[in-house]
Scaffold this active site. Sequence first.
Site, PDB file in Angstrom:
ATOM      1  CB  ILE A 106      -0.965   0.011   1.212  1.00  0.00           C
ATOM      2  CG1 ILE A 106      -1.948   1.186   1.095  1.00  0.00           C
ATOM      3  CG2 ILE A 106      -0.203   0.067   2.541  1.00  0.00           C
ATOM      4  CD1 ILE A 106      -3.080   1.136   2.115  1.00  0.00           C
ATOM      5  CB  ILE A 137       4.989   0.865   4.110  1.00  0.00           C
ATOM      6  CG1 ILE A 137       4.198   0.342   5.316  1.00  0.00           C
ATOM      7  CG2 ILE A 137       4.753   2.349   3.890  1.00  0.00           C
ATOM      8  CD1 ILE A 137       2.698   0.499   5.216  1.00  0.00           C
ATOM      9  CE  LYS A 138       3.893   0.807  -4.666  1.00  0.00           C
ATOM     10  NZ  LYS A 138       2.975   0.715  -5.852  1.00  0.00           N
ATOM     11  CB  VAL A 139       9.068   4.365   0.914  1.00  0.00           C
ATOM     12  CG1 VAL A 139       9.855   5.657   1.080  1.00  0.00           C
ATOM     13  CG2 VAL A 139       8.495   3.893   2.242  1.00  0.00           C
TER      14      VAL A 139
END
Length: 360
Positions: A106, A137-139
């Site tokens: 996400i 977690i998409k960074v």
Amino acid sequence: MNPLQQLNDMGQAVWLDSIRRSYLGDDGYIARLIGGGELKGLTSNPSIFDSALGGDDSYDEQLRELQGSAASEALWAIMKRDVRGACDEFLALWHQSDGRHGQVSIELDPSSAYDTERSVSEGLALFAEIDRPNLMIKVPGTEPGLPTTTQLLAEGVNVNVTLLFSVARYDAVISAFMDGVRARLERGGDISRLTSVASFFVSRVDSKVDSLFGDGVQAGAPLTAGVANARLAYELFEQRFADGGEFADLAAEGARVQRPLWASTSTKNAAYSDVIYVEQLAAPATVNTMPEETIEATRDHAVVADRVSGAAAAARAHLDRLRQGGMDLDQITKELEAEGVAKFEAAFQSAVDTVARHVS
């Protein structure tokens, strides 16, 4: 085995670059792909959610429940429910593979792409709230995203570093990953299932190069600038995670490599095969995340073989020829990073606007 299964068998995990509520459930699209041994994970982004909300009536009930809510809060509620549901779909695979497969990503709020402190805070909160061990977690792989990646990994958060276009930035991402895993280990944290991927975008590079040179320079060629760029990224991956190299001490403690993930793998140029980025980037220890149409085309007619290992010299020569013709790859990748963040911000706002029409 069909080509999707062959990719997974050779060590490339196929992920779905899409999510919508109707895909969830025992007889849903995701469950069928997992059950067929064709799918190992999933990625999402604001554009995907915007598209889903515009064409899937399975959101109607939740939208009614969210009447009167602020549109942005309602969107996050929808995204969290979908992603939590997808995590649950993949949880059995995650356990069966000891955490090697079954990840679901996400995206952080795109407006925090250049704010490390805010990104870390939001990433920790999102990981805790969704509360699934297979969540990523998409960074964004911006410069401020590098310390974000390190800090989240140090806290035990799985990270998908996205919007990578240049090999030089990818090199920095690998360092940020190793620093985060090492910090986690030094704190006494468990690193045995800590997972990260580095999402290297492919077709957007070719779109830029094709617009620069016009039709004919790359048309129909399986070795394109995007493919060559990705193959050099894979060479770097092999070098930095080589047995006995700088990652050896972490590997001895149970750490897993940060796999390259090929993103933006749907074909944008009609002159190219619809499975060009599948066939040309099949390689061990990687991920390829594909939208539905690419998954279906791959199953139907892709020819699977490792065309990446040992192909760096030819890739470098191809890029050198394009540079001699006027291509400035460094400038192109800088533009693509900025445009990528802007596109995610626009897609997020568009999704907020879509939700607002239902809950306001």
